[in-house]
Design an enzyme around this catalytic site. Structure first.
Site, PDB file in Angstrom:
ATOM      1  N   HIS A  21       0.908  -1.241  -0.152  1.00 44.29           N
ATOM      2  CA  HIS A  21      -0.001  -0.022   0.001  1.00 44.29           C
ATOM      3  C   HIS A  21       1.047   1.154  -0.003  1.00 44.29           C
ATOM      4  O   HIS A  21       1.182   1.759   0.766  1.00 44.29           O
ATOM      5  CB  HIS A  21      -0.824   0.130   1.164  1.00 44.29           C
ATOM      6  CG  HIS A  21      -1.993   1.146   1.210  1.00 44.29           C
ATOM      7  ND1 HIS A  21      -3.107   1.080   1.963  1.00 44.29           N
ATOM      8  CD2 HIS A  21      -1.938   2.528   0.957  1.00 44.29           C
ATOM      9  CE1 HIS A  21      -3.711   2.133   2.006  1.00 44.29           C
ATOM     10  NE2 HIS A  21      -3.205   2.939   1.180  1.00 44.29           N
ATOM     11  N   HIS A  23       1.028   4.943  -2.521  1.00 43.03           N
ATOM     12  CA  HIS A  23       0.530   5.675  -3.430  1.00 43.03           C
ATOM     13  C   HIS A  23       1.683   6.308  -4.039  1.00 43.03           C
ATOM     14  O   HIS A  23       2.353   7.248  -3.400  1.00 43.03           O
ATOM     15  CB  HIS A  23      -0.648   6.920  -3.003  1.00 43.03           C
ATOM     16  CG  HIS A  23      -1.816   6.343  -2.388  1.00 43.03           C
ATOM     17  ND1 HIS A  23      -2.941   6.228  -3.255  1.00 43.03           N
ATOM     18  CD2 HIS A  23      -2.055   5.756  -1.215  1.00 43.03           C
ATOM     19  CE1 HIS A  23      -3.722   5.573  -2.396  1.00 43.03           C
ATOM     20  NE2 HIS A  23      -3.381   5.565  -1.161  1.00 43.03           N
ATOM     21  N   ARG A  76       2.222  14.984 -15.771  1.00 43.89           N
ATOM     22  CA  ARG A  76       1.376  14.997 -16.861  1.00 43.89           C
ATOM     23  C   ARG A  76       2.195  13.991 -18.107  1.00 43.89           C
ATOM     24  O   ARG A  76       1.276  13.689 -18.874  1.00 43.89           O
ATOM     25  CB  ARG A  76       1.996  16.530 -17.542  1.00 43.89           C
ATOM     26  CG  ARG A  76       1.212  17.427 -16.855  1.00 43.89           C
ATOM     27  CD  ARG A  76      -0.231  17.597 -17.373  1.00 43.89           C
ATOM     28  NE  ARG A  76      -1.011  18.851 -16.445  1.00 43.89           N
ATOM     29  CZ  ARG A  76      -1.558  18.812 -15.371  1.00 43.89           C
ATOM     30  NH1 ARG A  76      -1.203  17.702 -14.406  1.00 43.89           N
ATOM     31  NH2 ARG A  76      -2.061  19.748 -14.819  1.00 43.89           N
ATOM     32  N   GLY A 176      -9.788   7.622  -1.637  1.00 40.83           N
ATOM     33  CA  GLY A 176     -10.623   9.015  -1.612  1.00 40.83           C
ATOM     34  C   GLY A 176     -11.402   8.666  -0.107  1.00 40.83           C
ATOM     35  O   GLY A 176     -11.007   8.006   0.710  1.00 40.83           O
ATOM     36  N   HIS A 203      -9.852   0.952  -0.607  1.00 38.32           N
ATOM     37  CA  HIS A 203      -9.606   1.764   1.059  1.00 38.32           C
ATOM     38  C   HIS A 203     -10.976   1.345   1.706  1.00 38.32           C
ATOM     39  O   HIS A 203     -12.089   1.630   1.115  1.00 38.32           O
ATOM     40  CB  HIS A 203      -9.149   3.163   0.679  1.00 38.32           C
ATOM     41  CG  HIS A 203      -8.069   3.355   0.100  1.00 38.32           C
ATOM     42  ND1 HIS A 203      -7.723   2.994  -0.917  1.00 38.32           N
ATOM     43  CD2 HIS A 203      -6.958   3.950   0.738  1.00 38.32           C
ATOM     44  CE1 HIS A 203      -6.413   3.518  -1.355  1.00 38.32           C
ATOM     45  NE2 HIS A 203      -5.964   4.026  -0.124  1.00 38.32           N
ATOM     46  N   GLU A 206     -10.825   3.251   7.046  1.00 35.53           N
ATOM     47  CA  GLU A 206      -9.721   4.225   7.642  1.00 35.53           C
ATOM     48  C   GLU A 206     -10.437   5.451   8.017  1.00 35.53           C
ATOM     49  O   GLU A 206     -10.692   5.456   9.327  1.00 35.53           O
ATOM     50  CB  GLU A 206      -9.117   4.446   6.265  1.00 35.53           C
ATOM     51  CG  GLU A 206      -8.241   5.816   6.610  1.00 35.53           C
ATOM     52  CD  GLU A 206      -7.445   6.506   5.363  1.00 35.53           C
ATOM     53  OE1 GLU A 206      -6.306   6.909   5.387  1.00 35.53           O
ATOM     54  OE2 GLU A 206      -7.881   6.075   4.088  1.00 35.53           O
ATOM     55  N   ASP A 283       1.988   4.150   2.634  1.00 38.38           N
ATOM     56  CA  ASP A 283       1.010   5.066   2.219  1.00 38.38           C
ATOM     57  C   ASP A 283       1.465   6.105   1.249  1.00 38.38           C
ATOM     58  O   ASP A 283       1.388   5.950  -0.080  1.00 38.38           O
ATOM     59  CB  ASP A 283      -0.029   5.511   3.205  1.00 38.38           C
ATOM     60  CG  ASP A 283      -1.424   5.755   2.846  1.00 38.38           C
ATOM     61  OD1 ASP A 283      -1.714   5.799   1.582  1.00 38.38           O
ATOM     62  OD2 ASP A 283      -2.275   6.121   3.693  1.00 38.38           O
TER      63      ASP A 283
END
Length: 330
Positions: A21, A23, A76, A176, A203, A206, A283
């Site tokens: 986990h 990001h 981008r 989210g 998720h 949490e 995370d």
């Protein structure tokens, strides 16, 4: 902002680590984020390393989500996405990581900036390949949607993700704010992903309570990102332990976003005492001022050894059998 030590005690002991986990957008160090923003002609809400570090003093979970969007959306190009994977893989391997599942969030960039799906996915896939070649770290990918995402966009994301199944994409997540809405509107999205060979890794538990965890399990979650609120419901926790559902626990993240008040009150000991398998993860390490070695140290203080965490990582990993066999033999 405080930062974790470069070499923690667990690193000195040479313990191997699995991270399920993280990001990838949240791994970008402030100086690198500023560099990426400049080359893409984007303006960040702060124009110095110190300014970004100050911005990362989150007041609560929603503030964190707001800052995450204001900063990481400067990415981008395929080159940006590739760099993010390679940079983090180098740091993680330095802390003993042998396998990680990296999360990235493509839908926001398609929706808000019109970036092509393949520009995003190809960059992350190429980064994962380079990470293995350079550092011997196996990286698999789990793109993430967000609650509130238009369902047609979510379903398209699931289809694109399935196209990359043979290039290292192994799951589809949902992140989210859990309080923004239920998972039910995304049932078809989950079915598309599953039909394409991808696991569902949302998720849950949490910021939301045990009911959020139950909903995720009902939709067939293969693993739960966070899941710590299951500790509030003994019956649910017993079910998780019996089914062997792995919880991806992120101690510093929980503290920095305010979902846990203090390390001494973290639910991890209760989760483990009930027999739940708990992997240990960063995370968003650059935003939370942590690293994988530091998270393993915190977990050890809460009763989860490096061996426990590695075993949970093996149980939860979504990689192909040949990789799992190699990780098991290490």
């Amino acid at each position: 902002m405080s930062s974790a030590s470069k070499e923690t005690e667990s690193d000195k002991l040479g313990s191997k680590k699995i991270e399920l986990h993280v990001h990838l957008e949240g791994t970008i160090r402030p100086a690198t984020l500023l560099e990426i923003a400049r080359r893409n002609g984007e303006t960040l809400p702060a124009d110095t390393v110190e300014g970004l570090e100050e911005l990362y003093r989150f007041t609560d979970f929603r503030h964190f989500i707001q800052v995450w969007g204001m900063t990481t959306n400067c990415l981008r190009t395929a080159g940006d996405f590739r760099q993010v994977v390679v940079d983090y893989a180098e740091r993680a391997s330095g802390h003993g990581a042998v396998y990680l599942e990296g999360i990235f969030s493509p839908a926001e960039r398609v929706e808000s900036y019109g970036i092509d799906w393949d520009e995003i996915y190809s960059g992350y896939v190429e980064g994962a390949m380079e990470a293995e070649e350079r550092f011997g770290l196996t990286v698999r990918l789990t793109p993430d949607l967000y609650r509130g995402c238009p369902t047609d966009l979510a379903e398209e994301c699931a289809r694109v993700s399935a196209r990359y199944r043979d290039q290292g994409v192994v799951g589809l997540g949902m992140g989210g704010d859990e309080l923004r809405g239920p998972l039910e509107p995304y049932r078809k999205t989950v079915e598309i992903a599953r039909d394409g060979g991808l696991a569902f890794v949302p998720h849950a538990g949490e910021t939301g309570g045990s009911e959020s965890v139950r909903e995720a399990l009902e939709l067939g979650a293969a693993r739960l990102r966070h899941g710590i609120r299951a500790a509030d419901d003994p019956e649910l926790l017993a079910e998780i332990a019996d089914r062997g559902v792995v919880l991806d626990v992120c101690p510093t993240s929980n503290l920095r976003t305010g979902v846990v008040e203090h390390l001494s009150t973290h639910p991890l000991p209760r989760l483990r005492e009930a027999g739940a398998l708990c992997s240990v993860n960063t995370d968003d390490p650059a935003m939370f001022g942590t690293d994988l070695g530091h998270e393993y140290e915190l977990a050890a203080r809460l009763g989860v050894t490096a061996a426990d965490a590695y075993a949970a990582g093996l149980a939860g990993a979504l990689c192909e059998d040949s990789v799992l066999a190699r990780l098991t033999a290490l």
